[in-house]
Design an enzyme around this catalytic site. Structure first.
Site, PDB file in Angstrom:
ATOM      1  N   ASP A 184      -1.075   1.990   0.242  1.00 47.24           N
ATOM      2  CA  ASP A 184      -0.487   0.656   0.351  1.00 47.24           C
ATOM      3  C   ASP A 184       0.410   0.655   1.584  1.00 47.24           C
ATOM      4  OD1 ASP A 184       0.772   2.588  -1.390  1.00 47.24           O
ATOM      5  OD2 ASP A 184       2.192   1.075  -2.047  1.00 47.24           O
ATOM      6  N   GLU A 237       8.009  11.655   5.095  1.00 45.53           N
ATOM      7  CA  GLU A 237       6.856  11.356   4.220  1.00 45.53           C
ATOM      8  C   GLU A 237       5.550  11.197   4.996  1.00 45.53           C
ATOM      9  OE1 GLU A 237       7.497   6.494   3.956  1.00 45.53           O
ATOM     10  OE2 GLU A 237       6.646   7.569   2.287  1.00 45.53           O
TER      11      GLU A 237
HETATM   12  O1  LIG Z   1       7.733   0.347  -2.821  1.00 38.34           O
HETATM   13  C1  LIG Z   1       6.508   0.120  -2.241  1.00 38.34           C
HETATM   14  C2  LIG Z   1       5.434   1.070  -2.731  1.00 38.34           C
HETATM   15  O2  LIG Z   1       5.912   2.407  -2.632  1.00 38.34           O
HETATM   16  C3  LIG Z   1       5.109   3.437  -3.151  1.00 38.34           C
HETATM   17  O3  LIG Z   1       4.056   3.773  -2.257  1.00 38.34           O
HETATM   18  C4  LIG Z   1       4.297   4.714  -1.258  1.00 38.34           C
HETATM   19  O4  LIG Z   1       5.076   5.832  -1.695  1.00 38.34           O
HETATM   20  C5  LIG Z   1       4.529   6.604  -2.779  1.00 38.34           C
HETATM   21  C6  LIG Z   1       5.491   7.751  -3.043  1.00 38.34           C
HETATM   22  O5  LIG Z   1       5.493   8.671  -2.008  1.00 38.34           O
HETATM   23  C7  LIG Z   1       3.124   7.095  -2.448  1.00 38.34           C
HETATM   24  O6  LIG Z   1       2.557   7.674  -3.597  1.00 38.34           O
HETATM   25  C8  LIG Z   1       2.238   5.939  -1.973  1.00 38.34           C
HETATM   26  O7  LIG Z   1       1.023   6.488  -1.531  1.00 38.34           O
HETATM   27  C9  LIG Z   1       2.946   5.250  -0.806  1.00 38.34           C
HETATM   28  O8  LIG Z   1       2.151   4.243  -0.271  1.00 38.34           O
HETATM   29  C10 LIG Z   1       4.530   3.121  -4.524  1.00 38.34           C
HETATM   30  O9  LIG Z   1       3.585   4.087  -4.913  1.00 38.34           O
HETATM   31  C11 LIG Z   1       3.893   1.749  -4.554  1.00 38.34           C
HETATM   32  O10 LIG Z   1       3.365   1.460  -5.811  1.00 38.34           O
HETATM   33  C12 LIG Z   1       4.992   0.759  -4.165  1.00 38.34           C
HETATM   34  O11 LIG Z   1       4.529  -0.544  -4.317  1.00 38.34           O
END
Ligand SMILES: OC[C@H]1O[C@H](O[C@H]2O[C@H](CO)[C@@H](O)[C@H](O)[C@H]2O)[C@H](O)[C@@H](O)[C@@H]1O
Length: 577
Positions: free
Chosen positions: A312, A521
């Site tokens: 995302d 990250e």
């Molecule tokens: O807050 C926005 C989005 O954040 C997350 O996504 C991102 O961080 C995660 C943790 O590292 C990772 O798993 C994911 O691949 C990233 O894009 C969250 O997982 C989303 O659901 C959220 O909307």
């Protein structure tokens, strides 16, 4: 109670809290303005008093917003700080040792070793325990209680995430922290027991969707390191539940190939048609470009489904790469999701065999064979020598629930996900290999010509859209999946390429760490030592999966005494084919 299909209902205990926190979030945006505003902070606030009192003290939306100072006073009066319901737990990491016996024996360079020990020590900073009050008063927390210690990604990602945990587990195993790795997996097993699947993350606002399914892979890694059969026995029934979550109802799609054979593949699809609570202000602003409520709900479902993909956001899911309202994730059969499910089916077959359940083992072996055929029939493109996402029609052109495969519906754009099935070669060698050596060689050569291999790692895609899962960002999990796949693809050239990618990646992580003191990250693969950007939130540090991938690369490839690790060095071999 789990999230219900379609509309997106949450557990009654937390629905009222989330509604209150969403009001707090939009009031805070009015009070503080958009600069540096992170909507997630507000849905992570634990309530410290009575919800009714907190709601009554909040100015209504038709009144002028509070000043910054009034807003902060309000938050301090009724809420704890975001993350304060997770307790730092370095002292509870009983299996952490500053330099574990047998740690990275092939890392001989002094600089590399000293840094690897610092990265290893970061587990202490990322270790948490869910505060007791969370289970006692769930109506005050969006945090989900977990029975064991956790390791979080870091910064704004204060809670456990599903697919991040795979690389955290890989890193913990390199760090010889078998107990912590086991606990990480058992927490996810607990979530499946409770919800029927692993939510995106351990927050009540995440239980409307999952994330890329890697639980079976975590179980396998822990089992291979510990030989703990009891652990496998405990994990197997939840894995069967998780498999059915991904292969039934809204996730399952039937498609007939051009020879008339019907296949089943899976897609991402969230049970949610509202703004994501953690990003509600952003989602509402995007949806304000759309008029009808029904179309807004469709967009919200696409947004949440894209979050389920872990990517995302990315042009991969958009009809028009510059317009987020064209997200169409639920119409896509993704290469990576089906790769992970193939692996899950093979893993389940092995676990069932291990505990003597031959019937289940056979059933899942058959399921994996069927998925292999489906992937090769629907997603493989022999002209490009890549696996491609398949786009379903949106006009309902689907006879009795079965779509017809059409030439031209594979997405011919390049994404690193087009090469992820190579990863399966790392886990099933010999006759069980997913792609034989000749096919793998052709895929490797296609990867070399793809333009994705850059100075400091593999780009997510060649398009710079400003989205974080596009160029020039390189993500730790994607480097690792590709490098592991290449290493086990059967050719020396692929293995050399794997090592070269790992070398570039380790150097860029090292360079950025030396410059900022932090692990990031994601990174910009154009420049060694530069962290990544783009997307809807500020780039984060910590960072669980980053640390796991670096430790894993150092374990796999070592680092000889005289190999330079700083950014002034160039990659070992040429990345282009
Ligand atoms: O807050 C926005 C989005 O954040 C997350 O996504 C991102 O961080 C995660 C943790 O590292 C990772 O798993 C994911 O691949 C990233 O894009 C969250 O997982 C989303 O659901 C959220 O909307």
């Amino acid at each position: 109670a789990t999230a219900t299909a379609g509309s997106g209902k949450l557990e009654p205990t937390t629905t009222a809290l989330i509604e209150l926190l969403l009001r707090v979030q939009s009031t805070a945006l009015r009070a503080l303005g958009p600069d540096g505003f992170d909507p997630k902070r507000y849905v992570d606030l634990p309530l410290s008093t009575d919800a009714r009192a907190a709601a009554a003290a909040l100015p209504s939306p038709d009144k002028p917003p509070p000043s910054r100072a009034e807003m902060e006073r309000y938050l301090a009066r009724y809420f704890g700080a975001a993350g304060s319901d997770l307790v730092p737990a370095a002292a509870e990491l009983a299996d952490f040792e500053a330099e574990p016996r047998g740690f990275l024996p092939r890392v001989r360079s002094r600089a590399a070793r000293a840094w690897a020990l610092e990265v290893h020590a970061l587990w202490r900073r990322l270790a948490r325990r869910v505060a007791r009050g969370v289970a006692e008063r769930p109506e005050r927390h969006t945090l989900l209680p977990l029975p064991r210690g956790v390791v979080v990604p870091g910064s704004r990602f204060r809670e456990v995430y599903y697919w991040d945990s795979y690389w955290i587990v890989r890193g913990l195993l390199v760090s010889k922290m078998y107990h912590s790795a086991t606990d990480t997996v058992l927490n996810l097993v607990h979530l499946v027991q409770k919800y029927g699947f692993v939510p995106n993350g351990a927050r009540s606002y995440y239980i409307n969707r999952s994330q890329p399914p890697l639980l079976s892979s975590m179980v396998l890694e822990v089992y291979e390191a510990t030989g703990d059969v009891k652990f496998v026995r405990e994990a197997l029934p939840p894995l069967l539940k998780e498999h059915s979550f991904w292969t039934s109802e809204i996730h399952s799609v039937a498609i007939r190939d051009n020879r008339g054979h019907v296949h089943n593949l899976s897609r991402y699809q969230a049970k949610w048609n509202k703004p994501r609570p953690e990003s509600a202000t952003i989602d509402k602003e995007l949806a304000s470009k759309i008029n009808s409520t029904a179309d807004k709900e469709k967009l919200y479902r696409q947004i949440a489904s894209t979050a389920e993909s872990g990517w995302d956001f990315s042009s991969r899911w958009m009809r028009n790469s510059t317009d987020m309202t064209t997200l169409a994730t639920t119409y896509i059969l993704p290469v990576d999701l089906n790769t992970f499910l193939f692996k899950m089916e093979r893993d389940i077959a092995s676990f069932a065999k291990l505990i003597g359940d031959n019937a289940t083992s056979e059933k899942f072996l058959e399921a994996s064979k069927a998925r292999h055929i489906a992937i090769d029939s629907i997603l493989w493109n022999s002209e490009m020598e890549q696996w491609l996402d398949y786009w379903l029609p949106t006009d309902g052109d689907c006879q009795q629930g079965v779509y017809q495969w059409r030439f031209g519906s594979q997405n011919r754009n390049t994404f690193v996900s087009n090469f992820i099935p190579l990863w399966l070669n790392a886990h099933h060698s010999g006759s069980g290999q997913f792609a034989d050596t000749a096919k793998s060689d052709r895929v490797v050569s296609s990867l070399q010509k793809s333009g994705l291999l850059r100075a400091a790692g593999i780009a997510t895609s060649p398009r710079n859209t400003g989205q974080q899962w596009d160029f020039p960002n390189g993500w730790p999990p994607l480097q690792h999946l590709i490098a592991e796949g290449l290493l086990h693809s059967g050719s020396k050239e692929a293995a050399r390429l794997a090592e070269d990618i790992a070398t570039r990646w380790v150097r860029t992580n090292y360079g950025a760490y030396k410059a900022t003191g932090k692990m990031h990250e994601k990174y910009d693969v154009e420049t060694c030592g530069k962290s990544g950007g783009g997307g809807e939130y500020k780039p984060q540090t910590g960072f669980g999966w980053t640390n796991g991938v670096v430790l894993s690369f150092l374990e796999e490839f070592g680092w000889p005494e005289h190999k330079g690790i700083d950014c002034s060095r160039r990659g070992g071999v040429s990345l282009a084919g």
